[in-house]
Design an enzyme around this catalytic site. Structure first.
Site, short mmCIF file in Angstrom:
data_model
loop_
_atom_site.label_atom_id
_atom_site.label_comp_id
_atom_site.label_asym_id
_atom_site.label_seq_id
_atom_site.Cartn_x
_atom_site.Cartn_y
_atom_site.Cartn_z
N HIS A 170 -53.95 -16.58 -13.73
CA HIS A 170 -53.48 -15.93 -12.51
C HIS A 170 -52.00 -15.53 -12.60
O HIS A 170 -51.63 -14.40 -12.31
CB HIS A 170 -53.73 -16.81 -11.29
CG HIS A 170 -53.43 -16.09 -10.01
ND1 HIS A 170 -54.10 -14.95 -9.63
CD2 HIS A 170 -52.50 -16.31 -9.05
CE1 HIS A 170 -53.61 -14.52 -8.50
NE2 HIS A 170 -52.63 -15.31 -8.12
N HIS B 121 -42.52 -13.56 -7.80
CA HIS B 121 -43.08 -14.62 -8.65
C HIS B 121 -42.39 -14.63 -10.01
O HIS B 121 -42.99 -14.98 -11.03
CB HIS B 121 -44.59 -14.45 -8.83
CG HIS B 121 -45.33 -14.38 -7.54
ND1 HIS B 121 -45.26 -15.37 -6.60
CD2 HIS B 121 -46.15 -13.43 -7.02
CE1 HIS B 121 -46.01 -15.03 -5.55
NE2 HIS B 121 -46.55 -13.87 -5.78
N HIS C 143 -48.40 -8.29 -7.04
CA HIS C 143 -49.25 -7.25 -6.46
C HIS C 143 -48.80 -5.86 -6.88
O HIS C 143 -48.32 -5.06 -6.09
CB HIS C 143 -49.31 -7.41 -4.95
CG HIS C 143 -49.84 -8.75 -4.56
ND1 HIS C 143 -49.58 -9.36 -3.38
CD2 HIS C 143 -50.63 -9.62 -5.26
CE1 HIS C 143 -50.18 -10.54 -3.36
NE2 HIS C 143 -50.82 -10.72 -4.48
FE FE2 Z 1 -51.41 -14.80 -6.28
#
Ligand code: FE2
Ligand code: NAG
Ligand code: NAG
Ligand code: NAG
Ligand code: NAG
Ligand code: NAG
Ligand code: NAG
Length: 470
Positions: free
Chosen positions: A321, A331, A360
């Protein structure tokens, strides 16, 4: 005029986005490309509960949220899952192919509670001993409301079996999610199975992680996943850790709803496992389970990589992920600790490609590694490495959190292409040496490739396949 001058003047202009304006424009920078494609700025919102895609199938105790995944190591078994809500009903799956008689497989029912939510009856039934490369029909809901679906088993595992995987991540259930899924379904590249890199429903975004949104997600994606297997990776939105409401068992809704064949690959946990499918060996890792030295995941992966026989499955693909190479300001460096633990192995075992989500947006790296650093030598910069994988972030499924648009500047050398648009990708394995990869943004026509690359297999054809000029 320098391309970079143009880039900075455009950066200012890009903040004033004209609604609905579609404009494609590439900026070359450090050999990599930052796309300045401008998309509409409609907010990414979830589809309301009464949307067409969430409709409950009619009939007493009708099976809903039907989904399949691979059920063994080789692709001769399928796990069929669905939910009934009126009463438990039958867990039998009736299945047949054109030239075989009807057979029945039996399964099990599970339920769970999450705060004040009680799940329906979740059925998981594994259908085994299937023939390769065969279309099977199957029926669930026997005794009440029957529903029929079909799937096609993969070709026998072997080095030249061609196969097309779809790639979707961080899908959620917004209007954009629906566009991504539609574009995947209508892509003429025709994906035969989806490699899903985590973050399914985003139910945890709702009050008390309202698990009704796990159910709506299951109904939303049924139109694809009832007919072709989706290979699951756990993301952070699967954790559902909510001590404030007494929910302290991580992955509770996800692990009840989505079963995977982890035992077949000697794993002790559903969050990391492997499968073979056609000419690919797919290793699924968990960014949210312990992966340090001596942990179960570490020991499993250490034993797993030497087992991969590239003469049998030339294509070695890893799913996780949280990305290791990510040049967005979201992130940032979250994947770093796992990279430090495992990157050396990925280079040693010549992994072809690593797919991740979490951020994203879309990004594809060069073949790079960063394994030379030993705390004191100062060699801590990623370098081009033809033995290293290509890292692809495909967390652009379209969930309600919206797009990640803020990128680190300048674009690092290792980043080959990046763009903040929703979309999906396909990885089309032709034979043991060649695979054609393409990324498709939602604003384009179904056949348009916004980014693409011919992959040369790292075992059979390890020549430079980079897309940038050196
Ligand atoms: Fe995520
Ligand atoms: C769960 O609790 C919330 C409020 O905390 C309430 O709105 C909801 O209706 C409850 N759901 C059920 C199934 O009782
Ligand atoms: C979702 O997409 C499908 C297929 O394009 C369409 O039929 C449906 O109306 C869409 N639903 C919503 C709520 O956008
Ligand atoms: C690897 O796979 C090839 C092709 O299937 C097979 O001939 C060979 O025996 C396998 N090697 C090992 C070590 O299992
Ligand atoms: C849900 O997502 C929105 C959009 O990202 C965010 O602003 C909000 O804080 C989230 N709510 C919860 C409970 O996670
Ligand atoms: C982008 O991210 C950087 C680093 O986190 C931050 O300093 C900057 O303010 C952000 N820019 C925008 C436009 O949000
Ligand atoms: C493998 O596929 C590539 C791309 O389609 C093709 O150019 C090549 O000739 C194929 N190799 C063999 C041995 O068929």
């Amino acid at each position: 005029m320098g391309v970079l001058d143009l880039a900075s003047s455009r950066a200012a202009a890009a903040t004033i986005v004209v609604l609905g304006l579609v404009l494609s424009f590439g900026v070359v920078c450090n050999g990599g490309k930052t796309s300045s494609f401008v998309r509409k700025v409609e907010k990414t919102v979830d589809m309301p509960l009464d949307s067409d895609v969430f409709k409950v199938p009619p009939g007493y105790n009708a099976p809903q949220q039907v989904h399949i995944t691979q059920g063994d190591q080789l692709g001769k078994a399928v796990i069929v899952s669905w939910v009934t809500v009126d009463e438990p009903g039958s867990s039998s799956v009736l299945y047949w192919s054109a030239n075989s008689k009807k057979k029945k497989a039996e399964g099990k029912i599970t339920t769970y509670k999450f705060y004040n939510y009680t799940s329906g009856y979740i059925h998981h039934t594994t259908v085994r001993n299937l023939m390769f490369n065969t279309k099977y029909y199957y029926v669930v809901g026997i005794g009440h409301t029957e529903r029929q679906f079909w799937f096609i088993t993969p070709p026998e595992v072997g080095p030249d079996a061609s196969y097309t995987f779809g790639l979707i991540g961080d899908l959620g259930q917004s209007y954009d999610s629906n566009k991504t899924l539609t574009h995947y379904e209508l892509n003429p590249q025709k994906g035969q199975a989806v490699l899903f890199v985590g973050d399914l429903s985003y139910a945890d975004n709702y009050t008390n992680h309202d698990n009704v949104r796990w159910d709506t997600w299951g109904r939303f994606v049924e139109r694809s996943v009832a007919y072709q297997p989706w290979i699951w990776t756990a993301g952070n939105h699967e954790i559902d850790f909510a001590p404030e409401i007494g929910e302290t068992k991580p992955f509770k809704p996800y692990s009840h709803r989505y079963h995977v064949p982890y035992k077949a690959s000697g794993s002790t946990s559903p969050f990391w496992y492997s499968i073979k499918r056609a000419s690919a060996y797919i290793i699924v890792l968990s960014s949210y389970s312990a992966y340090g030295k001596y942990t179960p995941q570490y020991k499993w992966l250490e034993e797993e990589l030497p087992k991969v026989n590239r003469s049998e499955t030339p294509w070695l693909i890893v799913l996780m992920h949280s990305p290791w190479y990510n040049s967005y300001n979201y992130h940032y460096m979250e994947g770093e600790t796992m990279r430090v633990m495992y990157e050396r192995w990925f280079v040693t075992y010549k992994v072809d490609v690593v797919f991740a989500g979490h951020v994203h947006a879309y990004e594809r790296s060069e073949r790079v590694s960063n394994v030379a650093y030993n705390i004191v030598n100062g060699i801590c910069k990623p370098v081009k490495d033809q033995y290293a994988p290509v890292y692809i972030t495909i967390g652009d499924g379209g969930n309600l959190e919206g797009l990640a648009t803020n990128m680190t500047e300048p674009q690092p050398d290792y980043s080959a292409y990046r763009e903040a648009s929703f979309g999906h990708a396909t990885f089309n394995i032709k034979n043991r040496t060649h695979a054609y990869y393409s990324w498709h943004r939602n604003q384009d026509g179904y056949a348009v490739k916004a980014d693409s690359m011919w992959f040369f297999n790292r075992f059979y054809h390890p020549v430079d396949d980079s897309t940038s000029a050196e």
